[in-house]
Design an enzyme around this catalytic site. Structure first.
Site, mmCIF file in Angstrom:
data_model
loop_
_atom_site.group_PDB
_atom_site.id
_atom_site.type_symbol
_atom_site.label_atom_id
_atom_site.label_comp_id
_atom_site.label_asym_id
_atom_site.label_seq_id
_atom_site.Cartn_x
_atom_site.Cartn_y
_atom_site.Cartn_z
ATOM 1 N N VAL A 251 -1.731 1.789 -0.707
ATOM 2 C CA VAL A 251 -2.368 1.279 0.283
ATOM 3 C C VAL A 251 -2.484 2.455 1.571
ATOM 4 C CG1 VAL A 251 -2.169 -0.935 -1.653
ATOM 5 C CG2 VAL A 251 -0.736 -1.126 0.717
ATOM 6 N N ILE B 124 4.067 0.333 0.844
ATOM 7 C CA ILE B 124 3.707 2.050 1.139
ATOM 8 C C ILE B 124 3.103 1.565 -0.330
ATOM 9 C CG2 ILE B 124 4.317 2.371 3.017
ATOM 10 C CD1 ILE B 124 6.135 4.103 0.685
ATOM 11 N N GLU B 125 2.808 1.112 -1.300
ATOM 12 C CA GLU B 125 2.426 1.354 -2.943
ATOM 13 C C GLU B 125 0.790 0.744 -2.900
ATOM 14 O OE1 GLU B 125 5.325 2.498 -5.759
ATOM 15 O OE2 GLU B 125 6.605 3.659 -4.574
ATOM 16 N N MET B 126 1.565 -0.527 -3.854
ATOM 17 C CA MET B 126 0.561 -1.186 -4.003
ATOM 18 C C MET B 126 0.559 -2.624 -3.002
ATOM 19 S SD MET B 126 0.587 -1.049 -8.234
ATOM 20 C CE MET B 126 -0.314 -2.205 -9.084
#
Lengths: 342, 342
Positions: free
Chosen positions: B83, B125-127
């Site tokens: 994201v 830092i992913e979803m």
């Protein structure tokens, strides 16, 4: 406002009562331009390219990222998010039934789906490729694509024009027929509930059909390349305008540099509208109920009762059709070598 | 290094010659844990959740964004992008055949696919969801999901544990059997070219099979939850280590805080490896040829001839199997109301 636009708008307003009596079902096929007849080979290639995020500089953004065919053909966001998390000022329009739009983009700056498809690839905040050559270099570096281009377009056909033609051919298959509304206008009088029929009548009576008429509810006339625009807001003397920042975007005027066309937008389809929240060119309105209220006030200077809003929303929900099943394409592999640079 | 790990590693090294004679074909089904038997209803729901970007804070990142089943099950990037365009330090492992990994993630920090599936959703830092409750609130706000949870898990079953079980059930269907290698070991001696057979023999002779053995080429023993790790680099006295920053990531040691496990990684599958460039935990190596050279030097202290590299790459290309056709799920609509906040 130029004369042509004025004529189109007046036609829209004057025919609203006629249109009300001319409810149209959605065709099951879309017209294709003479220089790009739809073929199975183009659709197959186009689906791959449409789904391939390697067409973006970061390898993370495909056409489908913002126009997701697994959803309502958009991205559920107020404004879309492109490479490196960048955002722009407009909400992604649905790709479903976009073949029935006479012009593309909110400001109508593309006259065809072919022309539209090329835009986001090189937009720095969307797919972020430096130019179309860079995009096509990636496609050429993926060995499997060549055979699909040859099948669709013949030898030595790997260029951006054909890539765009293939994507457009795929998009022309994205049609959602057989909604409750379609069944109703074809004669199944039980397809709509009493509330939905009340909403439908109110929708016509208010004059919504002045702009949202035709099979796709996007204008009375939809000759490809001509464009049907409406000024939004038409009535700016209300609180919604500031609340939802409705005059910040010049719309069509930003393309033509003609002040008379400021705040004019290509009229969007209402097909599957309950699947595409949030609403408007800037995605500022979160619910369909509020969108109906805002449109009635800003376009028709009407304050709707809560019952009318609910009835119209019930009618709009009846515009959601059958989404065709789509098999996932296999995206050709880069074969042991990285193709994403950013 | 603890005794268990030492034993596993030694077993790996000592059995390499045996393994060479024990080439195994890929099973067509994957084992499921006792508390999550695979059912069609779970797979159907799991596919939806896997593809749904609304499980991320921005509505732009689904499981499939970084583990794209239309490609080699990864994202073609060195390190993934989550994201708001954020990037981490590791390359997305392929989801294809991940059901045959005994532990998940490069550092083995999840013992099951169920456990793995929950991680990225709340990784900032992913979803980027604040917590699993936020993710499940979105799922619950999408009316259509309820019926699919009930079909898969019964009444009142909309919780993160069941969402993860459904995703894992879908992932267990992502198997690519019938590669040229599989046909070869099943008796079709024409399935591999002379060059591929030379590469296969060299692969065994060098000792690559010490770690890359078994049906998925990810370790001689793959009891679920146990994990098979290797130190990478084992031989650090070469230029590749600095060039590709191979010692920057502590790997397993970062999870256990046991210095003896620094730079140890869960051994990845080599299935479909030519479809998953770039290579290694940090995605630092762009081509499969170079990856083979680096592995030979850092793990076996061997300098390969260019011919040997080419032969081994030809063999590895024979590990690409049949990707099953997958129909796109319809993601249930949010029905006239926005569910994405970020």
């Amino acid at each position: 406002m130029n004369k042509k636009l004025m004529a189109v708008l007046l036609t829209g307003l004057m025919t609203s009562q006629v249109q009300a009596a001319e409810w149209q079902a959605l065709p099951e096929t879309a017209p294709a331009p003479a220089d790009n007849p739809t073929t199975a080979a183009k659709v197959e290639l186009g689906k791959m390219l449409y789904m391939d995020p390697r067409l973006s500089s970061t390898g993370t953004v495909s056409c489908n990222s913002c126009h997701n065919v697994m959803e309502g053909g958009d991205d559920s966001r107020a404004v879309s998010m492109g490479v490196h998390g960048q955002t722009g000022g407009r909400s992604a329009p649905t790709v479903w039934n976009s073949a029935f739009h006479s012009v593309q983009f909110w400001d109508g700056r593309a006259n065809s789906l072919e022309d539209q498809a090329k835009g986001p690839i090189t937009n720095p905040i969307e797919m972020g490729m430096k130019n179309h050559d860079q995009a096509m270099t990636v496609v050429k570096d993926i060995p499997g694509y060549k055979a699909y281009f040859e099948k669709a377009f013949g030898k030595n056909s790997m260029n951006i024009e054909n890539a765009a033609k293939a994507i457009a051919a795929f998009e022309r298959t994205l049609i959602t027929p057989n909604s409750a509304y379609d069944r109703f206008v074809k004669g199944d009088k039980k397809a709509l509930s009493k509330q939905q029929q009340d909403g439908m009548n109110k929708f016509a009576e208010l004059g919504c059909v002045g702009c949202h008429s035709g099979a796709a509810f996007n204008g009375p006339s939809n000759e490809i390349g001509v464009g049907f625009y409406a000024k939004f807001p038409t009535f700016a003397d209300n609180d919604y305008v500031a609340k939802y920042k409705l005059t910040d975007d010049k719309g069509r005027g930003g393309v033509t540099n003609n002040a008379a066309e400021n705040n004019m937008f290509r009229v969007p389809t209402l097909r599957n509208i309950s699947d595409t929240a949030p609403y408007f060119h800037n995605g500022s309105v979160k619910t369909l109920e509020e969108a109906v209220r805002v449109m009635a006030k800003t376009q028709l200077n009407q304050d709707l009762s809560q019952q009318d809003v609910k009835n119209i929303v019930a009618f709009l929900e009846a515009l959601t059709g059958d989404y065709p099943e789509i098999s996932m394409p296999r995206l050709p592999a880069s074969k042991g070598s990285s193709v994403v640079a950013d």
